[in-house]
Design a protein around this motif. Sequence first.
Motif, PDB file in Angstrom:
ATOM      1  N   VAL A  71      20.525  11.701  35.980  1.00 53.92           N
ATOM      2  CA  VAL A  71      20.914  13.040  35.519  1.00 53.92           C
ATOM      3  C   VAL A  71      22.203  12.985  34.705  1.00 53.92           C
ATOM      4  N   HIS A  72      22.496  14.083  34.032  1.00 51.59           N
ATOM      5  CA  HIS A  72      23.734  14.266  33.264  1.00 51.59           C
ATOM      6  C   HIS A  72      23.912  13.237  32.141  1.00 51.59           C
ATOM      7  N   GLY A  73      22.804  12.811  31.563  1.00 52.83           N
ATOM      8  CA  GLY A  73      22.877  11.889  30.433  1.00 52.83           C
ATOM      9  C   GLY A  73      23.214  10.455  30.808  1.00 52.83           C
ATOM     10  N   LEU A  74      23.143  10.110  32.092  1.00 52.51           N
ATOM     11  CA  LEU A  74      23.518   8.770  32.537  1.00 52.51           C
ATOM     12  C   LEU A  74      22.316   7.839  32.734  1.00 52.51           C
ATOM     13  N   GLY A  75      21.120   8.287  32.380  1.00 52.38           N
ATOM     14  CA  GLY A  75      19.921   7.550  32.722  1.00 52.38           C
ATOM     15  C   GLY A  75      19.470   6.467  31.770  1.00 52.38           C
ATOM     16  N   PHE A  76      19.936   6.458  30.522  1.00 51.34           N
ATOM     17  CA  PHE A  76      19.370   5.536  29.548  1.00 51.34           C
ATOM     18  C   PHE A  76      20.418   4.627  28.924  1.00 51.34           C
ATOM     19  N   ARG A  77      20.004   3.391  28.643  1.00 46.76           N
ATOM     20  CA  ARG A  77      20.884   2.428  27.968  1.00 46.76           C
ATOM     21  C   ARG A  77      21.140   2.872  26.543  1.00 46.76           C
ATOM     22  N   SER A  78      22.305   2.483  26.036  1.00 43.56           N
ATOM     23  CA  SER A  78      22.635   2.811  24.644  1.00 43.56           C
ATOM     24  C   SER A  78      23.874   2.031  24.224  1.00 43.56           C
ATOM     25  N   ASN A  79      24.241   2.192  22.966  1.00 39.18           N
ATOM     26  CA  ASN A  79      25.539   1.709  22.505  1.00 39.18           C
ATOM     27  C   ASN A  79      26.605   2.576  23.150  1.00 39.18           C
ATOM     28  N   VAL A  80      27.808   2.036  23.246  1.00 38.73           N
ATOM     29  CA  VAL A  80      28.903   2.810  23.829  1.00 38.73           C
ATOM     30  C   VAL A  80      30.211   2.431  23.149  1.00 38.73           C
ATOM     31  N   GLU A  81      31.081   3.395  23.070  1.00 40.35           N
ATOM     32  CA  GLU A  81      32.479   3.173  22.686  1.00 40.35           C
ATOM     33  C   GLU A  81      33.281   3.637  23.889  1.00 40.35           C
ATOM     34  N   ALA A  82      33.881   2.695  24.597  1.00 47.85           N
ATOM     35  CA  ALA A  82      34.649   3.003  25.806  1.00 47.85           C
ATOM     36  C   ALA A  82      36.124   3.078  25.430  1.00 47.85           C
ATOM     37  N   ALA A  83      36.685   4.287  25.474  1.00 46.48           N
ATOM     38  CA  ALA A  83      38.098   4.495  25.151  1.00 46.48           C
ATOM     39  C   ALA A  83      38.877   4.612  26.451  1.00 46.48           C
ATOM     40  N   VAL A  84      39.787   3.684  26.677  1.00 41.25           N
ATOM     41  CA  VAL A  84      40.637   3.711  27.864  1.00 41.25           C
ATOM     42  C   VAL A  84      41.964   4.345  27.471  1.00 41.25           C
ATOM     43  N   THR A  85      42.353   5.387  28.198  1.00 42.26           N
ATOM     44  CA  THR A  85      43.619   6.072  27.940  1.00 42.26           C
ATOM     45  C   THR A  85      44.427   6.119  29.231  1.00 42.26           C
ATOM     46  N   ASP A  86      45.650   6.599  29.137  1.00 42.79           N
ATOM     47  CA  ASP A  86      46.480   6.729  30.337  1.00 42.79           C
ATOM     48  C   ASP A  86      45.879   7.689  31.359  1.00 42.79           C
ATOM     49  N   ASP A  87      45.018   8.613  30.903  1.00 42.36           N
ATOM     50  CA  ASP A  87      44.460   9.630  31.785  1.00 42.36           C
ATOM     51  C   ASP A  87      43.050   9.335  32.273  1.00 42.36           C
ATOM     52  N   GLY A  88      42.409   8.271  31.775  1.00 40.78           N
ATOM     53  CA  GLY A  88      41.058   7.955  32.221  1.00 40.78           C
ATOM     54  C   GLY A  88      40.271   7.170  31.187  1.00 40.78           C
ATOM     55  N   VAL A  89      38.940   7.258  31.306  1.00 45.92           N
ATOM     56  CA  VAL A  89      38.034   6.514  30.426  1.00 45.92           C
ATOM     57  C   VAL A  89      37.030   7.488  29.822  1.00 45.92           C
ATOM     58  N   LEU A  90      36.859   7.395  28.510  1.00 46.43           N
ATOM     59  CA  LEU A  90      35.872   8.201  27.806  1.00 46.43           C
ATOM     60  C   LEU A  90      34.759   7.283  27.319  1.00 46.43           C
ATOM     61  N   LEU A  91      33.524   7.570  27.751  1.00 49.51           N
ATOM     62  CA  LEU A  91      32.366   6.822  27.293  1.00 49.51           C
ATOM     63  C   LEU A  91      31.631   7.671  26.273  1.00 49.51           C
ATOM     64  N   ALA A  92      31.678   7.259  25.013  1.00 47.34           N
ATOM     65  CA  ALA A  92      31.015   7.987  23.933  1.00 47.34           C
ATOM     66  C   ALA A  92      29.743   7.230  23.563  1.00 47.34           C
ATOM     67  N   ARG A  93      28.603   7.916  23.724  1.00 48.30           N
ATOM     68  CA  ARG A  93      27.313   7.296  23.433  1.00 48.30           C
ATOM     69  C   ARG A  93      26.516   8.185  22.493  1.00 48.30           C
ATOM     70  N   PRO A  94      25.886   7.599  21.487  1.00 48.45           N
ATOM     71  CA  PRO A  94      25.112   8.411  20.548  1.00 48.45           C
ATOM     72  C   PRO A  94      23.950   9.113  21.248  1.00 48.45           C
ATOM     73  N   GLY A  95      23.790  10.401  20.951  1.00 51.64           N
ATOM     74  CA  GLY A  95      22.676  11.155  21.492  1.00 51.64           C
ATOM     75  C   GLY A  95      22.866  11.670  22.904  1.00 51.64           C
ATOM     76  N   GLU A  96      23.997  11.383  23.528  1.00 54.44           N
ATOM     77  CA  GLU A  96      24.283  11.845  24.895  1.00 54.44           C
ATOM     78  C   GLU A  96      25.652  12.507  24.899  1.00 54.44           C
ATOM     79  N   PRO A  97      25.869  13.430  25.838  1.00 54.32           N
ATOM     80  CA  PRO A  97      27.210  14.016  25.936  1.00 54.32           C
ATOM     81  C   PRO A  97      28.222  12.944  26.351  1.00 54.32           C
ATOM     82  N   ASP A  98      29.450  13.064  25.855  1.00 56.12           N
ATOM     83  CA  ASP A  98      30.495  12.119  26.254  1.00 56.12           C
ATOM     84  C   ASP A  98      30.731  12.222  27.756  1.00 56.12           C
ATOM     85  N   THR A  99      31.004  11.086  28.368  1.00 51.39           N
ATOM     86  CA  THR A  99      31.272  11.039  29.802  1.00 51.39           C
ATOM     87  C   THR A  99      32.750  10.743  30.002  1.00 51.39           C
TER      88      THR A  99
END
Length: 165
Positions: A71-99
């Motif tokens: 659920v919540h767009g976490l079910g399928f493999r894809s490319n990812v851009e993982a941005a690590v910041t002081d406040d957390g991690v942003l997983l940006a994947r094409p076609g899915e909402p950012d996590t």
Amino acid sequence: MSREFLLVLVLALLVVLLVLLPVGWFARRRRQGALAAPAEVPASLGASRGSFAGKYVATTASGDPYDRIAVHGLGFRSNVEAAVTDDGVLLARPGEPDTWIPRADLRSLDRATWTIDRVVEPDGLQVVDWMLGSRRVATYLRLDDPTGFDAALTPLIPTTERQAS
């Protein structure tokens, strides 16, 4: 038995299997429907520690690499851009909402060789354990710069969690 009968039998079995695949997937999504959604992406992500390209492999229940979160767009493999910041991690994947994984939800960072549908060289996957609502989950990533990702993310893991791992 004739060849025609065997052919029809094999084709019927194939059709049944093809029908059962989406039925199983939708049943899994229904069972996980009450699972909390990931946190909203904040307007400000904090100071960048690095951005890392690679593949998003899966998110599973922590400790159970066969129990995929669907659920919540976490079910399928894809490319990812993982941005690590002081406040957390942003997983940006094409076609899915950012996590967004807030720093407070991070629990551990580890390495793995396999998960539900992927096997790589020893320790070829980064495993980020984090809290999704009240459930602990593990996100598996295959990044182009795993050492840089580990160096950027490790300081964000709470000290008590690092000692427990």
